[in-house]
Design a protein around this motif. Structure first.
Motif, PDB file in Angstrom:
ATOM      1  N   ARG A   1       2.322   6.177  -2.328  1.00 30.25           N
ATOM      2  CA  ARG A   1       3.354   7.188  -2.639  1.00 30.25           C
ATOM      3  C   ARG A   1       3.261   7.618  -4.091  1.00 30.25           C
ATOM      4  O   ARG A   1       3.607   8.721  -4.454  1.00 30.25           O
TER       5      ARG A   1
ATOM      6  N   PHE B   1       8.655  -1.843   6.722  1.00 30.48           N
ATOM      7  CA  PHE B   1       8.310  -1.472   8.092  1.00 30.48           C
ATOM      8  C   PHE B   1       6.841  -1.057   8.110  1.00 30.48           C
ATOM      9  O   PHE B   1       6.451  -0.077   7.479  1.00 30.48           O
ATOM     10  N   ASN B   2       6.026  -1.830   8.809  1.00 26.46           N
ATOM     11  CA  ASN B   2       4.573  -1.579   8.837  1.00 26.46           C
ATOM     12  C   ASN B   2       3.990  -1.540   7.429  1.00 26.46           C
ATOM     13  O   ASN B   2       3.081  -0.774   7.147  1.00 26.46           O
ATOM     14  N   ASN B   3       4.528  -2.308   6.547  1.00 30.62           N
ATOM     15  CA  ASN B   3       4.119  -2.192   5.152  1.00 30.62           C
ATOM     16  C   ASN B   3       4.361  -3.530   4.451  1.00 30.62           C
ATOM     17  O   ASN B   3       5.506  -3.873   4.172  1.00 30.62           O
TER      18      ASN B   3
ATOM     19  N   GLU C   1       0.838  -1.219   0.000  1.00 35.75           N
ATOM     20  CA  GLU C   1       0.000   0.000   0.000  1.00 35.75           C
ATOM     21  C   GLU C   1       0.864   1.258   0.000  1.00 35.75           C
ATOM     22  O   GLU C   1       0.527   2.264  -0.593  1.00 35.75           O
ATOM     23  N   LYS C   2       1.994   1.161   0.687  1.00 33.55           N
ATOM     24  CA  LYS C   2       2.860   2.345   0.772  1.00 33.55           C
ATOM     25  C   LYS C   2       3.349   2.732  -0.626  1.00 33.55           C
ATOM     26  O   LYS C   2       3.328   3.910  -0.992  1.00 33.55           O
TER      27      LYS C   2
ATOM     28  N   ARG D   1      15.115  -3.095   4.311  1.00 31.88           N
ATOM     29  CA  ARG D   1      14.317  -3.636   5.412  1.00 31.88           C
ATOM     30  C   ARG D   1      13.200  -2.651   5.763  1.00 31.88           C
ATOM     31  O   ARG D   1      12.088  -3.044   6.089  1.00 31.88           O
ATOM     32  N   PHE D   2      13.508  -1.375   5.649  1.00 30.90           N
ATOM     33  CA  PHE D   2      12.546  -0.370   6.093  1.00 30.90           C
ATOM     34  C   PHE D   2      11.414  -0.140   5.096  1.00 30.90           C
ATOM     35  O   PHE D   2      10.410   0.471   5.427  1.00 30.90           O
TER      36      PHE D   2
ATOM     37  N   ASP E   1      20.302  -3.874   3.712  1.00 25.73           N
ATOM     38  CA  ASP E   1      19.758  -3.605   5.041  1.00 25.73           C
ATOM     39  C   ASP E   1      18.770  -2.441   5.021  1.00 25.73           C
ATOM     40  O   ASP E   1      17.761  -2.452   5.715  1.00 25.73           O
ATOM     41  N   ASN E   2      19.076  -1.449   4.184  1.00 24.44           N
ATOM     42  CA  ASN E   2      18.177  -0.289   4.123  1.00 24.44           C
ATOM     43  C   ASN E   2      16.794  -0.666   3.615  1.00 24.44           C
ATOM     44  O   ASN E   2      15.788  -0.067   4.009  1.00 24.44           O
TER      45      ASN E   2
END
Lengths: 471, 331
Positions: free
Chosen positions: B130, B217-219, B125-126, B213-214, B210-211
């Motif tokens: 966006r 986040f909640n997505n 959804e993010k 990963r975010f 690693d970045n």
């Protein structure tokens, strides 16, 4: 045409290339200003020109009519207001009204489905409508003599530096200024360039670099972190301030180059120790417009305290709706009305100021409460605003890594720069050093401006429109 | 000369403008983050956002597609079809993007093919909200001829990362290229811009994993996003468009991260995708060279585009008349 575009750079070179010749004779000067301003404005969409021309013609003729038929001047004023506010209502509020009507009908079980019109919102309509209205109102009140020269009037109404995002200039100030040749001095030209450089820095370096982080925060899922949302909201506070005041600075700088003085629109609002003071420093031209043309005519606080509060709330709610056709703007206005009423009733800033450190605490409190109100201003819905406020006020922590990823170092550095700048001003450290007049100084000052301009080129953020264009 | 100098000194605004010009040009000449033939990533995407009714084969998706697929390379397998990479950075399959994809097919196309790059992030959804395609589209629509030319030519004036700005000032030549420092497809393109952005950055296969990963986040991947895409897949396939889907290759670490965090059930998605009329193309996820652990390096992208083109050709079966003709012409 955006100030931060190559088109504008070319436009401004051409404009000022001919200005010294064109400004010498009144009609030539006004005609040149009108044509240039129409090119500037029509660059977005030439169809917008019909509306501003119609709106201006109504007010120009209404004002002439008021002087000719004095017994009918009230009628003419009403006609002018209806035309101006009617255009604003149709282009800005019609779809909002239709959507609410549909929703309301659905709530009471009536099947109504009126389709929104989807009309394009002409850029800067709220600004030039208010400017135009102030002219007819002032002529009606007898504070201003109607101009008989249509070029003179349209030069005032459409003057390109402040046409689409203010400052909202008053006819009483600007019509007189436009009568003169507008001579400039070396000091005035340098001041103008300094304002322009400063304005661009605020817009393209500060606001445009903060914008992606704020936009991502409001577009994404709710991040459950109190610190994160406070940082985002403080970033937004500075983004909107720099975006809007940057525009005003550029407008004022251009005005100085032309030989005209546009009013100061922002005076370090985040250093205010009370909300009354805040509204005297934030978007000053709009606040004073609402004060003079809405609040005081309603009676201000002259009749009774209760009536004063009522008038204050009406004025603030209208100001909220002026910013946009959405309930979130009303929410923002309600919160500010509440702050102002509370301040009047309790006089808390003055009381707080009496205790040691209280004045600093008051400034911090006003800034914090203003930041909270920005949540409504920026949110796309009440639900989103409620969710964000919920996180801001219930301590929720999240992994430190989140900040590393979601808040870019650049944005954090810019935030630190802005906070530092505000502190610098607050503690009254010398902002404008007394440089003296030596040769070294005459080189050092322009060098600083040049460095700022270079930084604007290479450290600018992703280009975007000025936020206040949508109003 | 002396008089001119005095005049400039007497007029500080003029002096400031002259100095600003000198500084801007000096710093621009010393910048280390752009080579001569490079164009900004934003500029390239801005160009693409303005395309319409221009293709036989449309390849869509997010940055993994943008960096990973060259239509010009695929033409070696699919014939002289007009193949465009219509991917956008961070793009989710939102309604506006789907509508724009639909408008990419040329009216005279005899062989319409759609190749959907499906990453888990593009179904969140993010990513949809966006709406990075919308941003590019707006940017394209709001710019004028002057601005369009500015994007193409004076790359010199493009904004820099603060670190590169400092390097340009201090003269440190060890500039660091970044993702946006990339070329619009130039190999082997015969002068045609196919929308691919190739990257020749130094390779660090786990640099950015690693970045990402975010991103999750909640997505996570949502049913809503999947279903909205499948509605269009049904529509396209029922209108005779060949619809293919694939998961753009990346690194092992990235796939592991997506499996762990994204909530993407690939086998379930593939089943539904095929039921909607699409054909799923299995591609090796780890075979191709990635420069940052997510996006393909230019060499990896060229190899992948060959493989993708070949697989589509095999999937597609006998070419239609137009495609056959084009294919034969290209031999």
């Amino acid at each position: 045409m955006l100030f931060n575009s190559i088109d504008f750079l070319v436009f401004i070179l051409l404009f000022f290339g001919l200005w010294p010749v064109m400004r010498r004779r009144d009609n030539l000067r006004w005609g040149y200003l009108v044509v240039s301003s129409f090119v500037f404005y029509g660059w977005w969409d030439w169809r917008f020109l019909f509306l501003i021309t119609a709106s201006g013609l109504v007010d120009f003729l209404a004002a002439l009519g008021m002087e000719r038929w004095r017994e009918r001047k009230k009628l003419l004023l009403i006609g002018s207001l209806v035309a101006n506010l009617g255009a604003l209502a149709v282009f800005k509020y019609l779809d909002f009204a239709i959507e609410n009507l549909n929703g309301l009908a659905g709530l009471v079980g009536i099947e109504v489905s009126v389709r929104p019109m989807g009309l394009m919102l002409p850029v800067g309509i709220s600004f030039y409508t208010f400017q135009s209205m102030s002219y007819t109102i002032d002529v009606y009140r007898g504070r201003l003599k109607a101009t008989r020269n249509i070029g003179h009037f349209f030069a005032y109404l459409a003057m390109f530096p402040q046409l689409v995002a203010g400052p909202i200039v008053r006819a009483t100030d600007m019509l007189d200024q436009l009568k003169t040749v507008g001579d400039t001095t070396e000091q005035g030209r340098f001041e103008g360039l300094r304002l322009i450089a400063h304005g661009f820095f605020k817009k393209v370096v500060i606001a445009d670099n903060l914008a992606p982080v704020v936009t991502a925060a409001f577009a994404g899922e709710k991040i459950p972190s109190t610190v994160y949302w406070w940082i985002i909201m403080v970033m937004f506070a500075f983004q909107i301030y720099c975006d809007f005041s940057g525009y005003s600075d550029i407008a004022r700088g251009l005005g100085k180059w032309m030989g005209y003085e546009l009013p100061i629109n922002f005076n370090r609002p985040y250093l205010s120790g009370s909300f009354r003071e805040f509204w005297g420093r934030w978007h000053i031209s709009l606040s004073s417009w609402f004060r003079d043309y809405v609040y005081i005519p309603l009676g201000g606080s002259r009749k009774s305290a209760a009536a004063g509060h009522g008038n204050l709330w009406i004025t603030m709610l209208l100001s909220g709706l002026w910013h946009g056709a959405a309930w979130t703007f009303v929410g923002w206005a309600v919160l500010h009305s509440f702050y102002l009423s509370l301040e009047r009733l309790t006089k808390w800033p003055e009381r707080l100021g009496r205790i040691p450190g209280g004045k600093h605490a008051a400034v911090l409190a006003v800034f914090g409460m203003t930041t909270l109100a920005w949540v409504f201003f920026r949110a796309e819905s009440f639900a989103q605003a409620g969710g964000i406020l919920g996180v801001m006020f219930s301590w929720q922590s999240t992994e430190v890594d989140v900040f590393r990823n979601l808040l870019s170092y650049k944005a954090l550095a810019i935030l630190a720069l802005m906070v530092g700048r505000e502190m610098y001003c607050y503690f009254r450290l010398p902002l404008n050093l007394d440089w003296g007049e030596g040769l070294l100084v005459r080189v050092a000052q322009p060098t600083m401006v040049a460095v700022v301009l270079m930084i604007c080129v290479y450290l600018r953020g992703p280009g975007s429109e000025f936020i206040y264009f949508q109003f | 000369m002396w008089n001119l100098g005095r005049k400039i000194l007497a007029e500080r605004s003029l002096l400031a403008i002259v100095l600003a010009g000198v500084l801007i040009v000096s710093v621009g000449m010393r910048r280390v983050d752009l080579g001569q033939n490079e164009v900004s990533y934003a500029g390239a995407e801005g160009e693409k956002a303005g395309w319409a009714r221009c293709a036989d084969v449309v390849i869509t998706g997010d940055s993994r597609v943008v960096f990973g697929v060259s239509g010009n390379v695929m033409r070696e397998h699919l014939g002289d079809l007009r193949i465009v990479n219509y991917g956008f950075y961070g793009c989710g399959y939102d309604e506006q993007y789907l509508r724009a994809i639909d408008e990419q097919f040329a009216p005279d196309s005899g062989q319409k093919m759609l190749v959907l790059g499906i990453t888990p992030h593009s179904l969140t959804e993010k990513a949809r909200r966006r709406n990075s395609f919308k941003v590019e589209k707006q940017r394209f629509e709001s710019r004028t001829t002057l601005q369009a030319n500015a994007v193409r030519h004076p790359r010199f004036f493009l904004p820099m990362k603060p670190s590169n700005f400092v390097r340009a000032i201090l003269g440190n030549q060890k500039g660091k290229a970044n993702v946006r420092n990339a070329k619009v497809s130039n190999q082997p393109d015969k002068g045609v811009n196919d929308g691919w952005i190739s990257s020749v950055q130094s390779i660090n296969p786990v640099a950015d994993v690693d970045n990402y990963r975010f991103n999750f986040f909640n997505n996570v991947v949502t049913e809503n996003a999947v279903e909205k895409l499948l509605v269009w897949v049904r529509k396209w396939s029922s209108s005779g468009i060949l619809v293919f889907g694939f998961r753009p290759p990346t690194s092992e670490a990235m796939v592991a991260l997506e499996e762990q965090l994204s909530g993407f059930d690939e086998s379930d998605f593939v089943e539904r995708f095929e039921a909607a009329g699409g054909s799923w193309i299995e591609m090796d996820q780890y075979k191709y060279l990635s420069f940052d652990g997510s996006h393909l390096h230019r060499d990896g992208a060229i190899a992948f585009s060959h493989d993708l083109g070949e697989k589509i050709r095999l999937e597609q079966g006998p070419p239609t008349d137009l495609a056959r003709k084009s294919f034969l012409l290209s031999q």
